[in-house]
Design a protein around this motif. Sequence first.
Motif, short mmCIF file in Angstrom:
data_model
loop_
_atom_site.label_atom_id
_atom_site.label_comp_id
_atom_site.label_asym_id
_atom_site.label_seq_id
_atom_site.Cartn_x
_atom_site.Cartn_y
_atom_site.Cartn_z
N UNK A 26 0.83 -1.20 0.00
CA UNK A 26 0.00 0.00 0.00
C UNK A 26 0.87 1.26 0.00
N UNK A 27 1.97 1.22 0.72
CA UNK A 27 2.88 2.36 0.74
C UNK A 27 3.44 2.64 -0.66
N UNK A 28 3.80 1.58 -1.37
CA UNK A 28 4.29 1.76 -2.74
C UNK A 28 3.19 2.34 -3.65
N UNK A 29 1.97 1.86 -3.47
CA UNK A 29 0.86 2.37 -4.27
C UNK A 29 0.65 3.86 -3.99
N UNK A 35 3.23 10.40 -6.94
CA UNK A 35 4.45 10.61 -7.73
C UNK A 35 5.64 11.00 -6.86
N UNK A 36 5.81 10.29 -5.76
CA UNK A 36 6.92 10.52 -4.84
C UNK A 36 8.01 9.51 -5.17
N UNK A 45 11.58 0.03 1.17
CA UNK A 45 10.36 -0.77 1.06
C UNK A 45 10.64 -2.05 0.27
N UNK A 46 11.37 -1.93 -0.83
CA UNK A 46 11.67 -3.09 -1.66
C UNK A 46 12.53 -4.10 -0.88
N UNK A 68 3.74 -4.23 -8.28
CA UNK A 68 4.52 -4.16 -9.51
C UNK A 68 4.10 -2.97 -10.38
N UNK A 69 2.81 -2.71 -10.44
CA UNK A 69 2.33 -1.57 -11.20
C UNK A 69 2.83 -0.26 -10.58
N UNK A 70 2.82 -0.19 -9.24
CA UNK A 70 3.33 1.01 -8.55
C UNK A 70 4.82 1.20 -8.83
N UNK A 71 5.58 0.11 -8.78
CA UNK A 71 7.02 0.22 -9.06
C UNK A 71 7.28 0.66 -10.49
#
Length: 182
Positions: A26-29, A35-36, A45-46, A68-71
Amino acid sequence: IMIQIDQQTTRYLDFHEDISLDSLCYLLVLLSRFKRRNKPLIRTVVSKLLQFKTENLYTMPPHIINMLLALSRLSYYEVNLIEKSVEILIKFDFLSSNSASSKRDFMIAISQFNFYYPKLIDYYMQTLIERPELFQRQDLITLVITLARLNCNEPDVIEVIKTHIVPKLMDSNDFTSELQWF
């Protein structure tokens, strides 16, 4: 203020081991939505995600696809995490259990990463041959565009495209607009 929040979040992640998998995803999303592109925070996080055992990730395909989409939106390419995620999704047989939009989001992310993984392509082709009902028209178009972007020119993949995808795309009953997806 945002820089301070990013720094505090990075410090928090560095010192706490008991952060849940869905919270990290969720943090990655959230980072991608706003756009941070804070590389130290994303890297932290990774690295936390890579510490999870495969069994823990196995039950969460929607989170994996969103992650994966967020990354890909953050333009952060981590080969080990992508490979681990793809392996889990293949074992989970995600094509038969996820929504059509999740499947397309996953292919778009893989395309944006420019990540050619033969086992994933084989999985898609085998599923397409054995269970074509799992693929909607938009799924097939996304798949073809992804294969083209990945420069996949293996003869068996081209044969599957000619025999299974092109006839379905040219079906006039399902054809709403010539330029709908192109």
